[in-house]
Design an enzyme around this catalytic site. Sequence first.
Site, PDB file in Angstrom:
ATOM      1  N   GLN A   1      -6.106   9.328 -19.933  1.00  0.00           N
ATOM      2  CA  GLN A   1      -5.990   9.726 -18.523  1.00  0.00           C
ATOM      3  C   GLN A   1      -5.291   8.691 -17.652  1.00  0.00           C
ATOM      4  O   GLN A   1      -5.129   8.908 -16.457  1.00  0.00           O
ATOM      5  CB  GLN A   1      -7.393  10.000 -17.943  1.00  0.00           C
ATOM      6  CG  GLN A   1      -8.092  11.178 -18.560  1.00  0.00           C
ATOM      7  CD  GLN A   1      -7.354  12.495 -18.332  1.00  0.00           C
ATOM      8  OE1 GLN A   1      -6.543  12.629 -17.420  1.00  0.00           O
ATOM      9  NE2 GLN A   1      -7.628  13.463 -19.184  1.00  0.00           N
TER      10      GLN A   1
ATOM     11  N   ASP B   1      -9.331   4.006 -24.464  1.00  0.00           N
ATOM     12  CA  ASP B   1      -8.829   5.372 -24.469  1.00  0.00           C
ATOM     13  C   ASP B   1      -7.995   5.544 -23.200  1.00  0.00           C
ATOM     14  O   ASP B   1      -8.532   5.593 -22.092  1.00  0.00           O
ATOM     15  CB  ASP B   1     -10.037   6.325 -24.494  1.00  0.00           C
ATOM     16  CG  ASP B   1      -9.658   7.782 -24.294  1.00  0.00           C
ATOM     17  OD1 ASP B   1      -8.487   8.059 -23.970  1.00  0.00           O
ATOM     18  OD2 ASP B   1     -10.551   8.639 -24.462  1.00  0.00           O
TER      19      ASP B   1
ATOM     20  N   CYS C   1     -15.197  18.328 -22.102  1.00  0.00           N
ATOM     21  CA  CYS C   1     -15.424  17.484 -23.287  1.00  0.00           C
ATOM     22  C   CYS C   1     -16.240  16.243 -22.930  1.00  0.00           C
ATOM     23  O   CYS C   1     -16.008  15.165 -23.500  1.00  0.00           O
ATOM     24  CB  CYS C   1     -14.110  17.076 -23.951  1.00  0.00           C
ATOM     25  SG  CYS C   1     -13.182  18.454 -24.594  1.00  0.00           S
TER      26      CYS C   1
HETATM   27  N1  PMP Z   1      -9.888  11.026 -24.027  1.00  0.00           N
HETATM   28  C1  PMP Z   1      -9.817  11.477 -22.764  1.00  0.00           C
HETATM   29  C2  PMP Z   1     -10.353  10.633 -21.654  1.00  0.00           C
HETATM   30  C3  PMP Z   1      -9.225  12.719 -22.501  1.00  0.00           C
HETATM   31  O1  PMP Z   1      -9.171  13.178 -21.248  1.00  0.00           O
HETATM   32  C4  PMP Z   1      -8.727  13.481 -23.578  1.00  0.00           C
HETATM   33  C5  PMP Z   1      -8.075  14.832 -23.355  1.00  0.00           C
HETATM   34  N2  PMP Z   1      -8.793  15.702 -22.566  1.00  0.00           N
HETATM   35  C6  PMP Z   1      -8.813  12.948 -24.868  1.00  0.00           C
HETATM   36  C7  PMP Z   1      -9.399  11.719 -25.056  1.00  0.00           C
HETATM   37  C8  PMP Z   1      -8.295  13.695 -26.059  1.00  0.00           C
HETATM   38  O2  PMP Z   1      -6.909  13.819 -25.989  1.00  0.00           O
HETATM   39  P1  PMP Z   1      -6.139  14.735 -27.041  1.00  0.00           P
HETATM   40  O3  PMP Z   1      -6.784  16.090 -26.947  1.00  0.00           O
HETATM   41  O4  PMP Z   1      -4.737  14.751 -26.550  1.00  0.00           O
HETATM   42  O5  PMP Z   1      -6.305  14.126 -28.377  1.00  0.00           O
END
Ligand code: PMP
Length: 404
Positions: A194, A191, A361
């Site tokens: 960041q 992922d 989140c």
């Molecule tokens: N993974 C990480 C580590 C994030 O920080 C975020 C966004 N806060 C996401 C996934 C999800 O990204 P998106 O909302 O653009 O799909």
Amino acid sequence: MKNNFPIFQNNPDLVYFDSAATSLKPASVVLSEMEYYTQYSANIHRGLYQISGKASESYDQSRQIIADFIHADSEEIIFTSGTTASINLVAQCWGQQNIKSGDEIVITQTEHHSNLVPWQQLALAKKAKLKYIPVTSDFLLNLKSLPKLITPKTKIVALTHVSNVLGTINPVKKIVQAIKKLNPQTLVLVDGAQSVAHFPLDVKSLGVDFYAFSGHKLYGPTGIGVLYVNRKTYSSMSPTTFGGGAITEVFWHKTILDHPPFCYEPGTPPIAQAIALSQAIKFIQKIGWHKIIQHEQDLTNYLFQKLNSISHLKILGPGNNNPRLGVISFALTKPKSPAPHDIGDIISQKFNIAVRTGFHCAMPLHHLFGFNTGTTRVSLGIYNTPKDIDKLIESLNYTIKIFS
Ligand code: PMP
């Protein structure tokens, strides 16, 4: 740098510390979308007329620019709507046919919900086992746990490159090598939500099978994301959504799907956003990684120094002598201290400072370390300055004073 971002012309005293949620957009990105809508607004790969040709060409070029940016081939780039959609695409298009009862999926305790819930739900649906790489009390991944965690049943490991709470940069290349040594069949998804705006990436050198990121955290538009798929991994995936633009031939009772990446992109794609994302990349390249990294590192050092001057401020994450970025989450621990949402509210109302408050989140991670009312997160972008940090510290001291 602020002059490049039109939002500051409309909000001259805005101090923006929420780039980890979404970054601000430079003029070149905003203009790129406007240019598309005002000069060649047409669908792609369908029309034989001139403006459709121009739109198709710009869209295709954008895929190539993004591929070059992360050292991939353009066929390895699937356009999605963001990191979340990219991870879900893998959980569905790869997971549905490869995860069976008793298989193991490994993630880490530091994951964003977007890289946790899709795997948790897949594991529940398939009666597979979800296992976690633990995080140490120093906020680093406990890599000594890998030999025990990775077994012949491990089908995929999904981990973040940079934690959106702790700010830590995980040693992805080393982790991928360790995993593949323990089980060469195990796939690795990273992922990159960041990481992608903060340092250069080479997906081939990292050795990953999947890499996911969002355009809007990379100074690009919302609504566009990327999933890199290592070409050889396509053979173990198949689409789970279908429609126009993703086929070569359709008969009444069967369809011949187009080849990847197109078979994973049915329907009209986010054309303006994909084109504007390539402008965001050009913007970064024009500044140069060296300058970006140096600026953000200097600011992170300064932020640490200033935050440490506030008593009873506890940081959820390691100190800056570790590989980390300028994403700093903290809480005030003295009785009667303002809670994160009080801080966020007051410093916004009185000082026009934008920070993120809550669990970002990553609820299980906050609970693991006992930050049960969440944290205040300050995340840096290329437009931040030492003056912004001074204003933040002033605003925090003001808020603490009110509560005491
Ligand atoms: N993974 C990480 C580590 C994030 O920080 C975020 C966004 N806060 C996401 C996934 C999800 O990204 P998106 O909302 O653009 O799909």
